[in-house]
Design a protein around this motif. Structure first.
Motif, PDB file in Angstrom:
ATOM      1  N   GLU A 163     -22.528   0.722  -3.385  1.00 44.56           N
ATOM      2  CA  GLU A 163     -22.052  -0.357  -3.316  1.00 44.56           C
ATOM      3  C   GLU A 163     -22.151  -0.828  -4.064  1.00 44.56           C
ATOM      4  O   GLU A 163     -21.081  -1.639  -4.715  1.00 44.56           O
ATOM      5  N   LYS A 164     -22.103  -0.910  -5.386  1.00 42.66           N
ATOM      6  CA  LYS A 164     -21.920  -1.172  -6.849  1.00 42.66           C
ATOM      7  C   LYS A 164     -20.222  -0.020  -7.078  1.00 42.66           C
ATOM      8  O   LYS A 164     -19.812  -0.960  -7.941  1.00 42.66           O
ATOM      9  N   GLU A 165     -20.104   0.327  -6.940  1.00 44.30           N
ATOM     10  CA  GLU A 165     -18.114   1.279  -6.544  1.00 44.30           C
ATOM     11  C   GLU A 165     -17.806   0.907  -6.026  1.00 44.30           C
ATOM     12  O   GLU A 165     -16.657   0.270  -6.388  1.00 44.30           O
ATOM     13  N   ILE A 166     -18.330   0.389  -4.952  1.00 39.24           N
ATOM     14  CA  ILE A 166     -17.832   0.194  -3.179  1.00 39.24           C
ATOM     15  C   ILE A 166     -17.251  -1.531  -3.169  1.00 39.24           C
ATOM     16  O   ILE A 166     -15.729  -2.045  -3.515  1.00 39.24           O
ATOM     17  N   ARG A 167     -18.269  -2.174  -3.457  1.00 38.97           N
ATOM     18  CA  ARG A 167     -18.034  -3.666  -3.175  1.00 38.97           C
ATOM     19  C   ARG A 167     -18.277  -4.445  -4.804  1.00 38.97           C
ATOM     20  O   ARG A 167     -18.495  -5.693  -5.252  1.00 38.97           O
ATOM     21  N   LYS A 168     -17.117  -4.230  -5.502  1.00 47.36           N
ATOM     22  CA  LYS A 168     -16.953  -5.154  -6.648  1.00 47.36           C
ATOM     23  C   LYS A 168     -16.172  -5.785  -6.456  1.00 47.36           C
ATOM     24  O   LYS A 168     -15.237  -6.516  -6.005  1.00 47.36           O
ATOM     25  N   GLY A 169     -17.430  -8.020  -6.465  1.00 45.67           N
ATOM     26  CA  GLY A 169     -15.823  -8.787  -6.323  1.00 45.67           C
ATOM     27  C   GLY A 169     -15.883  -9.052  -5.286  1.00 45.67           C
ATOM     28  O   GLY A 169     -17.103  -8.341  -4.115  1.00 45.67           O
ATOM     29  N   PHE A 170     -14.526  -9.135  -5.353  1.00 48.72           N
ATOM     30  CA  PHE A 170     -13.984 -10.219  -4.257  1.00 48.72           C
ATOM     31  C   PHE A 170     -12.810  -9.192  -3.488  1.00 48.72           C
ATOM     32  O   PHE A 170     -12.147  -9.130  -2.360  1.00 48.72           O
ATOM     33  N   LEU A 171     -13.093  -7.604  -4.017  1.00 45.42           N
ATOM     34  CA  LEU A 171     -12.083  -6.538  -2.948  1.00 45.42           C
ATOM     35  C   LEU A 171     -11.762  -6.511  -2.102  1.00 45.42           C
ATOM     36  O   LEU A 171     -10.667  -6.709  -1.528  1.00 45.42           O
ATOM     37  N   ILE A 172     -12.887  -6.119  -1.211  1.00 45.32           N
ATOM     38  CA  ILE A 172     -13.007  -5.662  -0.187  1.00 45.32           C
ATOM     39  C   ILE A 172     -13.170  -6.773   0.691  1.00 45.32           C
ATOM     40  O   ILE A 172     -11.110  -6.770   1.182  1.00 45.32           O
ATOM     41  N   GLU A 173     -12.988  -8.031   0.762  1.00 38.21           N
ATOM     42  CA  GLU A 173     -12.681  -9.191   1.162  1.00 38.21           C
ATOM     43  C   GLU A 173     -11.146  -9.102   0.823  1.00 38.21           C
ATOM     44  O   GLU A 173     -10.020  -9.434   1.648  1.00 38.21           O
ATOM     45  N   ASN A 174     -10.144  -9.014   0.189  1.00 36.07           N
ATOM     46  CA  ASN A 174      -8.529  -9.235  -0.399  1.00 36.07           C
ATOM     47  C   ASN A 174      -8.178  -8.712   0.705  1.00 36.07           C
ATOM     48  O   ASN A 174      -7.332  -8.143   0.713  1.00 36.07           O
ATOM     49  N   LEU A 175      -9.021  -6.504   0.418  1.00 38.16           N
ATOM     50  CA  LEU A 175      -7.690  -5.244   1.024  1.00 38.16           C
ATOM     51  C   LEU A 175      -8.115  -6.394   2.828  1.00 38.16           C
ATOM     52  O   LEU A 175      -7.158  -5.513   3.106  1.00 38.16           O
ATOM     53  N   ASP A 176      -8.702  -6.927   3.433  1.00 34.43           N
ATOM     54  CA  ASP A 176      -9.502  -7.191   4.339  1.00 34.43           C
ATOM     55  C   ASP A 176      -7.910  -8.144   4.992  1.00 34.43           C
ATOM     56  O   ASP A 176      -7.133  -7.891   5.477  1.00 34.43           O
ATOM     57  N   ILE A 177      -7.236  -8.951   3.563  1.00 39.43           N
ATOM     58  CA  ILE A 177      -6.093  -9.663   4.001  1.00 39.43           C
ATOM     59  C   ILE A 177      -4.860  -9.307   3.638  1.00 39.43           C
ATOM     60  O   ILE A 177      -4.324  -9.328   4.507  1.00 39.43           O
ATOM     61  N   LEU A 178      -4.844  -8.512   2.955  1.00 40.62           N
ATOM     62  CA  LEU A 178      -3.790  -8.205   2.721  1.00 40.62           C
ATOM     63  C   LEU A 178      -3.132  -5.879   3.792  1.00 40.62           C
ATOM     64  O   LEU A 178      -2.385  -6.040   3.736  1.00 40.62           O
ATOM     65  N   SER A 179      -4.227  -6.147   4.099  1.00 34.41           N
ATOM     66  CA  SER A 179      -3.378  -4.956   4.765  1.00 34.41           C
ATOM     67  C   SER A 179      -3.302  -5.646   6.324  1.00 34.41           C
ATOM     68  O   SER A 179      -3.402  -3.922   7.280  1.00 34.41           O
ATOM     69  N   GLU A 180      -3.403  -6.535   6.565  1.00 41.01           N
ATOM     70  CA  GLU A 180      -3.124  -6.993   7.551  1.00 41.01           C
ATOM     71  C   GLU A 180      -1.912  -6.926   8.132  1.00 41.01           C
ATOM     72  O   GLU A 180      -1.278  -6.772   9.022  1.00 41.01           O
ATOM     73  N   VAL A 181      -1.092  -7.285   7.241  1.00 41.46           N
ATOM     74  CA  VAL A 181      -0.030  -7.418   7.182  1.00 41.46           C
ATOM     75  C   VAL A 181       0.768  -6.185   7.756  1.00 41.46           C
ATOM     76  O   VAL A 181       0.272  -4.792   6.845  1.00 41.46           O
ATOM     77  N   ARG A 182       1.835  -5.408   8.693  1.00 40.51           N
ATOM     78  CA  ARG A 182       1.975  -4.556   9.148  1.00 40.51           C
ATOM     79  C   ARG A 182       3.656  -4.012   8.416  1.00 40.51           C
ATOM     80  O   ARG A 182       4.165  -4.759   7.976  1.00 40.51           O
ATOM     81  N   GLN A 183       3.738  -2.446   8.106  1.00 38.74           N
ATOM     82  CA  GLN A 183       5.171  -1.954   7.451  1.00 38.74           C
ATOM     83  C   GLN A 183       5.764  -2.563   8.321  1.00 38.74           C
ATOM     84  O   GLN A 183       6.849  -3.104   7.984  1.00 38.74           O
ATOM     85  N   ASP A 184       5.550  -3.002   9.406  1.00 39.00           N
ATOM     86  CA  ASP A 184       6.971  -2.960  10.856  1.00 39.00           C
ATOM     87  C   ASP A 184       7.396  -4.388  10.190  1.00 39.00           C
ATOM     88  O   ASP A 184       8.711  -4.658  11.181  1.00 39.00           O
ATOM     89  N   SER A 185       6.695  -4.956   9.878  1.00 41.94           N
ATOM     90  CA  SER A 185       6.961  -6.698   9.444  1.00 41.94           C
ATOM     91  C   SER A 185       7.569  -6.639   8.549  1.00 41.94           C
ATOM     92  O   SER A 185       7.591  -8.291   8.390  1.00 41.94           O
ATOM     93  N   THR A 186       7.507  -6.363   7.661  1.00 41.45           N
ATOM     94  CA  THR A 186       7.967  -6.148   6.583  1.00 41.45           C
ATOM     95  C   THR A 186       9.683  -6.336   6.054  1.00 41.45           C
ATOM     96  O   THR A 186      10.622  -5.651   7.095  1.00 41.45           O
ATOM     97  N   SER A 187       9.931  -6.356   5.466  1.00 41.12           N
ATOM     98  CA  SER A 187      11.303  -6.734   4.704  1.00 41.12           C
ATOM     99  C   SER A 187      11.729  -6.424   3.586  1.00 41.12           C
ATOM    100  O   SER A 187      11.956  -7.158   3.203  1.00 41.12           O
ATOM    101  N   ARG A 188      12.707  -5.466   3.860  1.00 38.72           N
ATOM    102  CA  ARG A 188      13.494  -4.704   2.233  1.00 38.72           C
ATOM    103  C   ARG A 188      13.969  -5.548   1.679  1.00 38.72           C
ATOM    104  O   ARG A 188      14.634  -6.356   0.666  1.00 38.72           O
ATOM    105  N   LYS A 189      14.931  -6.565   2.504  1.00 39.23           N
ATOM    106  CA  LYS A 189      15.499  -7.668   1.882  1.00 39.23           C
ATOM    107  C   LYS A 189      14.706  -8.860   1.321  1.00 39.23           C
ATOM    108  O   LYS A 189      15.121  -9.205   0.285  1.00 39.23           O
ATOM    109  N   ILE A 190      13.805  -9.361   1.823  1.00 44.62           N
ATOM    110  CA  ILE A 190      12.439 -10.287   1.530  1.00 44.62           C
ATOM    111  C   ILE A 190      12.101  -9.687  -0.015  1.00 44.62           C
ATOM    112  O   ILE A 190      12.042 -10.367  -0.695  1.00 44.62           O
ATOM    113  N   MET A 191      11.908  -8.775   0.596  1.00 42.08           N
ATOM    114  CA  MET A 191      10.880  -7.894  -1.276  1.00 42.08           C
ATOM    115  C   MET A 191      12.019  -7.736  -2.099  1.00 42.08           C
ATOM    116  O   MET A 191      11.654  -7.797  -3.522  1.00 42.08           O
ATOM    117  N   ASN A 192      13.133  -7.391  -1.416  1.00 40.68           N
ATOM    118  CA  ASN A 192      14.284  -7.030  -3.075  1.00 40.68           C
ATOM    119  C   ASN A 192      14.078  -9.113  -3.672  1.00 40.68           C
ATOM    120  O   ASN A 192      14.245  -8.657  -4.589  1.00 40.68           O
TER     121      ASN A 192
END
Length: 213
Positions: free
Chosen positions: A121-150
């Motif tokens: 857990e010392k290498e895996i659960r650093k600070g808020f990393l896992i909690e933040n990855l849970d938030i980021l990974s919820e975004v599906r790629q097919d719901s993103t827009s290249r136009k918005i990203m640009n």
């Protein structure tokens, strides 16, 4: 190399499940919440090409009895080297039986020019990393827009290449805030933008910047 172990349902109260891997595009089984969180790191790690759960069986003898050891993960990285990762709670790394398994794993990998790594857990659960990855990974790629990203990239450039999340979102008024935030999160998760995911939970005060070349 022998066939991987089949994961049987446990009659005991235990933490087991499957995680929908964003990298492998399938459900990956886990047998502890620490293994589940390590899968999230493998998905996020840009150096990891692919991985498998418990694909190896190692036969060994301990205290006069034949035993089987199934290391947790077989990982292929972009250095084209293979790694075996054993995920173990730190408090259990000093157990005699686990130390024997570690030695068996190191010998197995050494003979095959692989690398054996024990992670806790010392290498895996650093600070808020896992909690933040849970938030980021919820975004599906097919719901993103290249136009918005640009537009995100251009706006960030106008703001000097680094600003906080709230300011970046406010600078993009032609799209709704939820869409903008989702696309920013996708860019962070795919390593196109950088954010400190360890020190604090993601908020409008979190700084976002372009990845250095």
């Amino acid at each position: 190399m022998e066939a991987s172990r089949k994961i049987k349902a446990s009659s005991k109260l235990s933490f087991r499940g499957k995680h929908n891997s964003t990298k492998m595009h399938r459900m990956i089984p886990w047998e502890s919440t620490l293994e589940r969180d390590f899968i999230k790191l493998l998905d996020y790690d840009p150096t990891v090409i692919s991985y498998k759960f418990q694909p190896e069986k190692i036969n060994y003898v301990y205290k006069g009895k034949k035993r089987k050891y199934f290391p947790d993960f077989h990982v292929l990285k972009n250095d084209m080297k293979e790694y075996i990762y054993e995920v173990k709670a730190f408090e259990k790394t000093e157990d005699e039986e686990n130390k024997v398994k570690f030695q068996v794993g190191m010998k197995f990998c050494s003979e095959r020019k692989m690398k054996y790594v024990v992670v806790t857990e010392k290498e895996i659960r650093k600070g808020f990393l896992i909690e933040n990855l849970d938030i980021l990974s919820e975004v599906r790629q097919d719901s993103t827009s290249r136009k918005i990203m640009n537009v995100v990239f251009r706006t960030l450039e106008k703001l000097g290449g680094k600003t906080n999340l709230g300011t970046l979102k406010k600078g993009i008024s032609q799209f709704n805030e939820e869409e903008v935030e989702s696309n920013i999160f996708h860019l962070i998760y795919t390593h196109q933008l950088k954010m400190d995911l360890i020190s604090a939970p993601i908020s409008d005060e979190s700084f976002v910047e372009r990845m250095s070349n």
